[in-house]
Design an enzyme around this catalytic site. Structure first.
Site, PDB file in Angstrom:
ATOM      1  N   LYS A 190       0.832  -1.211   0.000  1.00 25.46           N
ATOM      2  CA  LYS A 190       0.000   0.000   0.000  1.00 25.46           C
ATOM      3  C   LYS A 190       0.866   1.261   0.000  1.00 25.46           C
ATOM      4  O   LYS A 190       0.648   2.185  -0.776  1.00 25.46           O
ATOM      5  CB  LYS A 190      -0.935   0.014   1.214  1.00 25.46           C
ATOM      6  CG  LYS A 190      -2.047   1.026   1.076  1.00 25.46           C
ATOM      7  CD  LYS A 190      -2.607   1.484   2.390  1.00 25.46           C
ATOM      8  CE  LYS A 190      -1.767   2.588   2.951  1.00 25.46           C
ATOM      9  NZ  LYS A 190      -2.251   3.147   4.206  1.00 25.46           N
TER      10      LYS A 190
ATOM     11  N   ASP B 266      -6.642   1.520   0.935  1.00 24.14           N
ATOM     12  CA  ASP B 266      -6.679   1.717   2.390  1.00 24.14           C
ATOM     13  C   ASP B 266      -8.099   1.421   2.854  1.00 24.14           C
ATOM     14  O   ASP B 266      -8.929   0.946   2.078  1.00 24.14           O
ATOM     15  CB  ASP B 266      -6.218   3.140   2.755  1.00 24.14           C
ATOM     16  CG  ASP B 266      -7.230   4.195   2.330  1.00 24.14           C
ATOM     17  OD1 ASP B 266      -8.233   3.849   1.667  1.00 24.14           O
ATOM     18  OD2 ASP B 266      -7.033   5.375   2.672  1.00 24.14           O
TER      19      ASP B 266
END
Ligand code: SF4
Length: 221
Positions: free
Chosen positions: A127, A145
């Site tokens: 991420k 997220d």
């Protein structure tokens, strides 16, 4: 791989409307340099951008070009003190120092424009690498997220059981190519300000007529 439950036409419509709703969406983590963005994204894991900004802003105001060298000079203990209000601060301080040292030793203090090199850094996962590659180097990537995951699942773009990686893969298929550089920010803003976790503001939502969860949720009004 989770199946997309809505048609390609509806997908396009969703992203066209998100583009119009959030034309100024951008990364809300304070930073002046590539290094500062990488540091801020690392610290933002499992906490809010607001709390990261609160911790880093005084450092960046004092030293607008706060660099990996400055962080090494500051040392782990002092840096920990500066970020202690953030969740997982001890681990994050340790990783940040290790990351800064590797940047200095291997990359001349520069943030690499390369997924493998980024993911070799302590505390940098997929991420974080996606955010850095997208925000700093405009790679057509989506960092999933909590906001992006929630919005994608509510819209039926990914199944409710999908892992974050599966959500990312589903979005990469669903989003028209021309939107891939910007869509990450639109989804975050949508999740942060309208499709809120506890009380989605469906009556204010520009895609309520397409969203399969619209009828199952109530607005904050
Ligand atoms: S209609 Fe409601 S649940 Fe659907 S995307 Fe909009 S805010 Fe989220």
């Amino acid at each position: 791989m989770p199946k997309i439950k809505i048609s390609k036409q509806k997908c396009t419509e969703i992203f066209e409307r998100l583009a119009k709703t959030w034309p100024h969406a951008k990364c809300e983590l304070v930073h002046n340099t590539h290094f500062q963005l990488l540091l801020a994204v690392m610290l933002s894991a499992q906490t809010t951008d607001k709390s990261v900004n609160k911790a880093l802003e005084p450092l960046f105001i004092k030293k607008p070009h706060f660099s990996s060298k400055d962080l090494i000079k500051m040392g782990e203990d002092k840096f920990y003190e500066a970020i202690r209000q953030i969740g997982l601060a001890p681990t994050k301080a340790k990783n940040a120092l290790a990351m800064a040292k590797i940047l200095e030793e291997k990359h001349g203090g520069m943030v690499p424009n390369d997924r493998d090199l980024l993911e070799e850094l302590p505390g940098v996962g997929r991420k974080t690498a996606n955010v850095v590659l997208n925000v700093l180097f405009q790679h057509p990537l989506i960092a999933v997220d909590t906001h992006v995951e929630r919005v994608a699942k509510r819209l039926g773009l990914a199944s409710s059981e999908a892992s974050r990686l599966e959500v990312e893969e589903a979005l990469m298929k669903a989003v028209p190519e021309k939107y891939l550089v910007d869509v990450h920010h639109w989804l975050i803003f949508h999740g942060r300000y309208l499709c809120i976790a506890r009380k989605p503001r469906c009556l204010d939502c520009p895609i309520q007529d397409i969203c399969p969860k619209r009828l199952l949720t109530s607005s904050s009004r």
